[in-house]
Design an enzyme around this catalytic site. Structure first.
Site, PDB file in Angstrom:
ATOM      1  N   LYS A  78       0.847  -1.195   0.000  1.00  0.00           N
ATOM      2  CA  LYS A  78       0.000   0.000   0.000  1.00  0.00           C
ATOM      3  C   LYS A  78       0.878   1.239   0.000  1.00  0.00           C
ATOM      4  CE  LYS A  78      -4.500   0.681   0.015  1.00  0.00           C
ATOM      5  NZ  LYS A  78      -5.426  -0.155  -0.772  1.00  0.00           N
ATOM      6  N   GLY A 174     -21.475   5.446   2.730  1.00  0.00           N
ATOM      7  CA  GLY A 174     -20.398   5.919   1.867  1.00  0.00           C
ATOM      8  C   GLY A 174     -20.773   5.793   0.409  1.00  0.00           C
ATOM      9  N   GLY A 176     -19.001   6.955  -2.388  1.00  0.00           N
ATOM     10  CA  GLY A 176     -17.911   7.258  -3.298  1.00  0.00           C
ATOM     11  C   GLY A 176     -18.077   6.486  -4.589  1.00  0.00           C
ATOM     12  N   ASN A 177     -17.001   6.349  -5.345  1.00  0.00           N
ATOM     13  CA  ASN A 177     -17.104   5.681  -6.652  1.00  0.00           C
ATOM     14  C   ASN A 177     -17.649   4.263  -6.537  1.00  0.00           C
ATOM     15  OD1 ASN A 177     -16.125   7.936  -7.913  1.00  0.00           O
ATOM     16  ND2 ASN A 177     -14.018   7.211  -8.019  1.00  0.00           N
ATOM     17  N   VAL A 178     -17.139   3.498  -5.558  1.00  0.00           N
ATOM     18  CA  VAL A 178     -17.585   2.116  -5.400  1.00  0.00           C
ATOM     19  C   VAL A 178     -18.950   2.059  -4.722  1.00  0.00           C
ATOM     20  CG1 VAL A 178     -17.054  -0.140  -4.419  1.00  0.00           C
ATOM     21  CG2 VAL A 178     -15.207   1.285  -5.327  1.00  0.00           C
ATOM     22  N   TYR A 180     -21.381   4.242  -4.605  1.00  0.00           N
ATOM     23  CA  TYR A 180     -22.494   4.679  -5.443  1.00  0.00           C
ATOM     24  C   TYR A 180     -22.796   3.655  -6.531  1.00  0.00           C
ATOM     25  CZ  TYR A 180     -25.841   7.918  -7.410  1.00  0.00           C
ATOM     26  OH  TYR A 180     -27.019   8.503  -7.813  1.00  0.00           O
TER      27      TYR A 180
END
Length: 339
Positions: A78, A174, A176-178, A180
């Site tokens: 990471k 949440g 966010g991109n994932v 939503y």
């Protein structure tokens, strides 16, 4: 920090400071037994240096487990970049990060993560070939959401006896991109959505487009639902929040949802089925890993489609052994990494 590295079996921790661009970066490499380490790059504000290093180590360990259980020839790593509120040249900052990653000589391959974009990966690519999730590779978020959706259906079957999500109340924390993208798939499947996000604009969008019901961010976990889906950043399940849950199962896209394994035992004791995060959310990693390896879209889709089977295997072991799925998943992953 060495004690944390030892307890998590983290192989190495790399720090990079570039005063010219303001870059302060951490790369944690957890395990390379199955292949080079791969992991996303987070670009977030951190309270201090120790918090950034601790986050990198914990996330790298999760990536090792994720890659192992997904059947990928990769280790876990990471990258964390400490976000400064005043950055003069974002492109130059990520170009400098690319040069730093290149000094690791292929031991770590970086991908997009919270706070970064495909454009940032393009900047990194100017300094190293050891990068994926560029604009040419595509955004992995839809693939991550696809895997979580399939895993959520498997969780529903294991806990509620049906793959059919129509009428099911799913609380998505949440957007966010994932998160939503997951909410879109749940809506299409007929689920009733309860949603929260720190960005009120994302919540309004979900209300308007997905007929979602908005819930205050700090109240969502205690709102009655069938499945709670954590999709935000950071651990949301601790000894206190678990006791507030009013759901049958937890299945979401967020990494490191549990503060520790004792929390998983609490979920088990309460009869709440937990889908281990690094099993259910492996779709994004599968996409970036196989894209980086030159695989076609059909092969990537077929690999992501295996997520429910792996999750069902974990649930089966957990039921037979009367243990939390989180402990079972860790045992299975460490068997692949260390024996």
């Amino acid at each position: 920090m060495f004690a944390l590295m030892q307890s998590t079996r983290t192989q190495s921790l790399h720090l990079f400071n570039d005063p010219q661009t303001g870059l302060k970066a951490v790369v944690a490499i957890h395990n390379e037994r199955l292949g080079p380490a791969m992991g996303g790059c987070r670009y977030l504000p951190y309270a201090d240096d120790e918090s950034a290093m601790t986050d990198a180590i914990a996330l790298a360990q999760g990536m090792s487990y994720k890659a192992a259980l997904a059947g990928l020839a990769l280790g876990g790593g990471k990258a964390v970049v400490m976000r400064n509120p005043h950055v003069e040249n974002r492109a130059a900052l990520f170009q400098a990060l690319g040069r730093f990653i290149d000094t690791l000589q292929g031991r770590f391959v970086v991908a997009v993560d919270s706070g970064t974009s495909t454009l940032d990966m393009d900047c990194i690519a100017q300094g190293t070939p050891h990068v994926t999730s560029t604009t040419a590779c595509g955004d992995p978020s839809p693939h991550a959401a696809l895997g979580v959706f399939a895993g959520l259906r498997a969780t529903s079957y294991a806990r509620l006896g049906s793959y059919n999500l129509e009428g099911l109340r799913v609380a998505v924390q949440g957007l966010g991109n994932v998160g939503y993208a997951l909410a879109e798939q749940l809506h299409a499947a007929g689920a009733e959505l309860l949603v929260s996000d720190l960005d009120p604009g994302r919540v309004r969008l979900a209300v308007e487009q997905l007929d979602a019901h908005p819930v205050a961010h700090d109240a969502l976990a205690s709102t009655p639902c069938d499945i709670f889906a954590p999709c935000a950043v950071g651990p949301v399940l601790n000894g206190h929040s678990v006791m507030q849950l009013r759901c049958a199962a937890v299945a979401g896209a967020a990494n490191n949802q549990l503060t520790n394994l004792q929390v998983a035992d609490q979920l088990e004791a309460r009869g709440i089925l937990y889908a281990p995060d690094y099993v259910i959310n492996a779709g994004g990693l599968i996409h970036v890993a196989l894209t980086h390896a030159g695989e076609n879209s059909a092969a990537i889709a077929a690999h992501i489609a295996r997520i429910p089977a792996r999750l069902t295997e974990v649930f089966g072991h957990a039921q037979a052994e009367k243990r939390s799925p989180a402990r079972v998943a860790q045992t299975l992953a460490e068997r692949l990494l260390y024996t």
